[in-house]
Design a protein around this motif. Structure first.
Motif, PDB file in Angstrom:
ATOM      1  N   MET A   1     -13.580  13.310 -12.144  1.00 32.28           N
ATOM      2  CA  MET A   1     -13.298  12.254 -11.409  1.00 32.28           C
ATOM      3  C   MET A   1     -14.274  11.003 -11.728  1.00 32.28           C
ATOM      4  SD  MET A   1     -10.917  12.352  -9.745  1.00 32.28           S
ATOM      5  CE  MET A   1     -10.961  10.822  -8.883  1.00 32.28           C
ATOM      6  N   ALA A   2     -15.610  11.359 -12.257  1.00 27.08           N
ATOM      7  CA  ALA A   2     -16.436  10.206 -12.500  1.00 27.08           C
ATOM      8  C   ALA A   2     -15.821   9.441 -13.582  1.00 27.08           C
ATOM      9  CB  ALA A   2     -17.769  10.777 -13.043  1.00 27.08           C
ATOM     10  N   ILE A   3     -15.187  10.010 -14.578  1.00 23.42           N
ATOM     11  CA  ILE A   3     -14.574   9.306 -15.658  1.00 23.42           C
ATOM     12  C   ILE A   3     -13.411   8.705 -15.469  1.00 23.42           C
ATOM     13  CG2 ILE A   3     -13.465   9.577 -18.117  1.00 23.42           C
ATOM     14  CD1 ILE A   3     -15.363  12.217 -18.400  1.00 23.42           C
ATOM     15  N   VAL A   4     -12.326   9.303 -14.608  1.00 24.08           N
ATOM     16  CA  VAL A   4     -11.020   8.583 -14.102  1.00 24.08           C
ATOM     17  C   VAL A   4     -11.251   7.408 -13.364  1.00 24.08           C
ATOM     18  CG1 VAL A   4      -9.247   9.039 -12.535  1.00 24.08           C
ATOM     19  CG2 VAL A   4      -9.982  10.844 -14.169  1.00 24.08           C
ATOM     20  N   LYS A   5     -12.348   7.304 -12.285  1.00 26.84           N
ATOM     21  CA  LYS A   5     -12.603   6.138 -11.673  1.00 26.84           C
ATOM     22  C   LYS A   5     -12.984   4.999 -12.602  1.00 26.84           C
ATOM     23  CE  LYS A   5     -13.827   8.806  -7.454  1.00 26.84           C
ATOM     24  NZ  LYS A   5     -14.901   9.320  -6.647  1.00 26.84           N
ATOM     25  N   LEU A   6     -13.381   5.187 -13.723  1.00 25.19           N
ATOM     26  CA  LEU A   6     -13.824   4.019 -14.553  1.00 25.19           C
ATOM     27  C   LEU A   6     -12.521   3.265 -14.864  1.00 25.19           C
ATOM     28  CD1 LEU A   6     -16.191   5.529 -17.123  1.00 25.19           C
ATOM     29  CD2 LEU A   6     -16.859   4.744 -14.782  1.00 25.19           C
ATOM     30  N   ALA A   7     -11.320   3.856 -14.786  1.00 18.96           N
ATOM     31  CA  ALA A   7     -10.180   3.155 -15.388  1.00 18.96           C
ATOM     32  C   ALA A   7      -9.454   2.178 -14.420  1.00 18.96           C
ATOM     33  CB  ALA A   7      -9.149   4.320 -15.619  1.00 18.96           C
ATOM     34  N   ALA A   8      -9.147   1.090 -15.090  1.00 19.23           N
ATOM     35  CA  ALA A   8      -8.210  -0.057 -14.460  1.00 19.23           C
ATOM     36  C   ALA A   8      -6.922   0.405 -14.048  1.00 19.23           C
ATOM     37  CB  ALA A   8      -8.427  -1.072 -15.092  1.00 19.23           C
ATOM     38  N   GLU A   9      -6.368   1.161 -14.772  1.00 16.38           N
ATOM     39  CA  GLU A   9      -4.841   1.614 -14.294  1.00 16.38           C
ATOM     40  C   GLU A   9      -4.786   2.629 -13.105  1.00 16.38           C
ATOM     41  OE1 GLU A   9      -4.135   1.286 -18.995  1.00 16.38           O
ATOM     42  OE2 GLU A   9      -5.766   2.377 -17.948  1.00 16.38           O
ATOM     43  N   ASP A  10      -3.646   2.957 -12.546  1.00 18.85           N
ATOM     44  CA  ASP A  10      -3.233   3.717 -11.673  1.00 18.85           C
ATOM     45  C   ASP A  10      -3.666   5.086 -12.038  1.00 18.85           C
ATOM     46  OD1 ASP A  10      -2.288   5.154  -9.663  1.00 18.85           O
ATOM     47  OD2 ASP A  10      -0.427   4.538  -9.519  1.00 18.85           O
ATOM     48  N   ILE A  11      -4.849   5.727 -11.073  1.00 17.88           N
ATOM     49  CA  ILE A  11      -5.463   6.908 -11.456  1.00 17.88           C
ATOM     50  C   ILE A  11      -4.831   8.181 -10.390  1.00 17.88           C
ATOM     51  CG2 ILE A  11      -7.569   6.101 -12.275  1.00 17.88           C
ATOM     52  CD1 ILE A  11      -8.782   6.726  -9.566  1.00 17.88           C
ATOM     53  N   ARG A  12      -3.598   7.830  -9.768  1.00 14.62           N
ATOM     54  CA  ARG A  12      -3.207   8.888  -8.719  1.00 14.62           C
ATOM     55  C   ARG A  12      -2.764  10.171  -9.358  1.00 14.62           C
ATOM     56  NH1 ARG A  12       1.107   5.203  -5.514  1.00 14.62           N
ATOM     57  NH2 ARG A  12       1.253   4.434  -7.481  1.00 14.62           N
ATOM     58  N   ILE A  13      -2.128  10.018 -10.500  1.00 16.62           N
ATOM     59  CA  ILE A  13      -1.460  11.346 -11.422  1.00 16.62           C
ATOM     60  C   ILE A  13      -3.019  12.133 -11.695  1.00 16.62           C
ATOM     61  CG2 ILE A  13      -0.521  12.074 -13.342  1.00 16.62           C
ATOM     62  CD1 ILE A  13       1.466   9.787 -13.069  1.00 16.62           C
ATOM     63  N   ASN A  14      -4.000  11.261 -12.211  1.00 18.43           N
ATOM     64  CA  ASN A  14      -5.156  12.232 -12.709  1.00 18.43           C
ATOM     65  C   ASN A  14      -5.725  12.734 -11.250  1.00 18.43           C
ATOM     66  OD1 ASN A  14      -6.080  11.486 -15.608  1.00 18.43           O
ATOM     67  ND2 ASN A  14      -4.799   9.800 -15.038  1.00 18.43           N
ATOM     68  N   LYS A  15      -5.957  12.239 -10.107  1.00 22.09           N
ATOM     69  CA  LYS A  15      -6.497  12.850  -9.071  1.00 22.09           C
ATOM     70  C   LYS A  15      -5.518  13.904  -8.676  1.00 22.09           C
ATOM     71  CE  LYS A  15      -8.220   9.917  -6.057  1.00 22.09           C
ATOM     72  NZ  LYS A  15      -8.284   8.836  -5.234  1.00 22.09           N
ATOM     73  N   ILE A  16      -4.472  13.818  -8.501  1.00 20.41           N
ATOM     74  CA  ILE A  16      -3.556  14.936  -7.962  1.00 20.41           C
ATOM     75  C   ILE A  16      -3.625  15.958  -8.848  1.00 20.41           C
ATOM     76  CG2 ILE A  16      -1.084  15.311  -7.613  1.00 20.41           C
ATOM     77  CD1 ILE A  16      -0.674  12.492  -6.647  1.00 20.41           C
ATOM     78  N   TYR A  17      -3.457  15.755 -10.242  1.00 17.79           N
ATOM     79  CA  TYR A  17      -3.714  16.923 -11.003  1.00 17.79           C
ATOM     80  C   TYR A  17      -5.094  17.617 -10.907  1.00 17.79           C
ATOM     81  CZ  TYR A  17      -3.084  20.241 -15.021  1.00 17.79           C
ATOM     82  OH  TYR A  17      -2.934  21.378 -15.533  1.00 17.79           O
ATOM     83  N   GLY A  18      -6.107  16.844 -10.807  1.00 19.84           N
ATOM     84  CA  GLY A  18      -7.354  17.480 -10.670  1.00 19.84           C
ATOM     85  C   GLY A  18      -7.416  18.323  -9.517  1.00 19.84           C
ATOM     86  N   LEU A  19      -6.859  17.769  -8.314  1.00 15.99           N
ATOM     87  CA  LEU A  19      -6.922  18.530  -7.068  1.00 15.99           C
ATOM     88  C   LEU A  19      -5.951  19.833  -7.398  1.00 15.99           C
ATOM     89  CD1 LEU A  19      -6.506  15.563  -4.561  1.00 15.99           C
ATOM     90  CD2 LEU A  19      -8.534  17.331  -4.834  1.00 15.99           C
ATOM     91  N   PHE A  20      -5.055  19.930  -7.968  1.00 11.81           N
ATOM     92  CA  PHE A  20      -3.969  20.809  -8.184  1.00 11.81           C
ATOM     93  C   PHE A  20      -4.778  21.941  -9.053  1.00 11.81           C
ATOM     94  CE2 PHE A  20      -1.374  22.976 -11.554  1.00 11.81           C
ATOM     95  CZ  PHE A  20      -0.521  23.490 -10.772  1.00 11.81           C
ATOM     96  N   VAL A  21      -5.531  21.662 -10.138  1.00 12.44           N
ATOM     97  CA  VAL A  21      -6.218  22.445 -10.704  1.00 12.44           C
ATOM     98  C   VAL A  21      -7.413  23.271  -9.777  1.00 12.44           C
ATOM     99  CG1 VAL A  21      -7.702  22.863 -12.579  1.00 12.44           C
ATOM    100  CG2 VAL A  21      -5.936  21.400 -13.062  1.00 12.44           C
ATOM    101  N   ALA A  22      -8.271  22.349  -8.826  1.00 13.24           N
ATOM    102  CA  ALA A  22      -9.042  22.859  -8.251  1.00 13.24           C
ATOM    103  C   ALA A  22      -8.474  23.891  -7.162  1.00 13.24           C
ATOM    104  CB  ALA A  22      -9.805  21.825  -7.622  1.00 13.24           C
ATOM    105  N   PHE A  23      -7.353  23.647  -6.435  1.00  6.58           N
ATOM    106  CA  PHE A  23      -6.912  24.583  -5.534  1.00  6.58           C
ATOM    107  C   PHE A  23      -5.812  25.713  -6.174  1.00  6.58           C
ATOM    108  CE2 PHE A  23      -7.888  20.919  -2.909  1.00  6.58           C
ATOM    109  CZ  PHE A  23      -8.483  21.380  -1.530  1.00  6.58           C
ATOM    110  N   THR A  24      -5.509  25.416  -7.384  1.00  5.98           N
ATOM    111  CA  THR A  24      -4.887  26.408  -7.680  1.00  5.98           C
ATOM    112  C   THR A  24      -5.665  27.521  -8.382  1.00  5.98           C
ATOM    113  OG1 THR A  24      -2.908  25.002  -8.730  1.00  5.98           O
ATOM    114  CG2 THR A  24      -3.352  27.071 -10.015  1.00  5.98           C
ATOM    115  N   ILE A  25      -6.531  27.431  -8.925  1.00  5.82           N
ATOM    116  CA  ILE A  25      -7.833  28.187  -9.305  1.00  5.82           C
ATOM    117  C   ILE A  25      -8.575  28.899  -8.350  1.00  5.82           C
ATOM    118  CG2 ILE A  25      -9.688  28.928 -10.983  1.00  5.82           C
ATOM    119  CD1 ILE A  25      -7.924  27.307 -13.217  1.00  5.82           C
TER     120      ILE A  25
END
Length: 316
Positions: A185-209
């Motif tokens: 998330m520290a890297i993703v938050k640097l982006a100027a574009e829409d980061i929702r997909i990256n945030k959602i997938y990060g949460l998906f991995v965390a909660f899946t595993i």
């Protein structure tokens, strides 16, 4: 909308600032962090040597412990050298691709550790609840398959995080990462574009595993406790319970630190940033430090072997 003129297109280099707000004193944080790393490296290496050299320890419980020790060494080595370079030698620059690779390694090893902890819980479940079948179920072939399985599960689930960042995020508001290592998330938050997909997938991995593993670990230990407390003899109950104490301590330290760091990072908006970063660092450094200590203290076979190594008399 963002202004493309104010962004950096596909930066080749990022800057890790260390601990935001404490840059002037983070030199001193490197001392305990380095001590923790050296202790973790020594403890886990000693654990691996003991388990490899002692044939009586070539059992599923200790082989899983060896997997855990190797993972802890790899995980702490992924972050400490670069972190100390930032703290002590003012080397904050890191290539963008190297940063993504470090991110992939860190999160992969975290997921591998969670998978090994689940395997250890299932091993204790079978050993206590169905002891007569334990040797036939947990064969060396199964242990190899579990090791390969948890590694592939982690590597494949974390890999899309890199792909999404590389393919979707092209423009960055800044190249300065407010962290001491390359966290997703520290890297993703640097982006100027829409980061929702990256945030959602990060949460998906965390909660899946983590979510999947902790549910089955909890269910395993509920069944273990029910079985232990149903044993008629007090000595048998104590012996069965003692075999699980070290595992319970390791589970709690890993998952409590993980969820505490996770929730403060995402929902603790009023907590100073340096608290978030320190918690993230401790989450990655404390388990590798404590795991060999916990098992060394609570496991008689390992404790006896360590005593033999350091306190045996010279025959001459």
């Amino acid at each position: 909308m963002f202004n493309l003129n104010d962004t950096v297109f596909m930066p080749s280099v990022l800057t890790l600032i260390g601990i935001p707000g404490l840059e002037s004193v983070q030199f001193w944080f490197g001392i305990p962090f380095c001590a923790m790393y050296i202790t973790a490296l020594f403890g886990n290496s000693l654990l691996l040597i003991i388990i490899k050299s002692e044939r009586s320890l070539h059992e599923p419980m200790y082989l899983f412990l060896a997997m855990l020790g190797a993972t802890d060494i790899a995980l702490s080595t992924c972050i400490l050298p670069k972190m100390l370079g930032i703290f002590w030698f003012h080397l904050p620059k890191i290539y963008f691709d190297a940063c993504l690779f470090q991110m992939w390694l860190i999160h992969t090893f975290q997921c591998i550790e969670s998978g090994i902890l689940l395997a250890m819980a299932l091993d204790r479940y079978v050993a206590i609840c169905d002891p007569l079948r334990h040797a036939t179920i947990f064969t060396h072939q199964l242990l190899t398959q579990i090791g390969v399985g948890v590694t592939l599960r982690a590597a494949l689930l974390v890999a899309p995080c890199l792909i999404l960042i590389k393919c979707q995020l092209k423009h960055y508001r800044t190249t300065v990462v407010s962290h001491s290592y390359c966290e997703h998330m520290a890297i993703v938050k640097l982006a100027a574009e829409d980061i929702r997909i990256n945030k959602i997938y990060g949460l998906f991995v965390a909660f899946t595993i983590l979510g999947f593993d902790i549910v089955f670990i909890t269910l395993s230990y509920i069944q273990i406790f029910l079985t232990v407390f149903s044993l008629p003899q007090r000595e048998a109950r104590l012996k069965a319970f003692n075999t699980c104490i070290a595992h319970i301590c390791v589970f709690l330290e890993f998952y409590l630190l993980a969820f505490f760091s996770f929730f403060t990072h995402r929902f603790g908006f009023h907590i100073p940033p340096y608290i978030h970063i320190l918690l993230s660092n401790l989450y990655l450094l404390v388990p590798p430090l404590l795991n060999p200590i916990v098992y060394g203290v609570k496991t008689k076979q390992i404790r006896d072997r360590v005593s033999k190594i350091f306190y045996s008399k010279d025959p001459s």
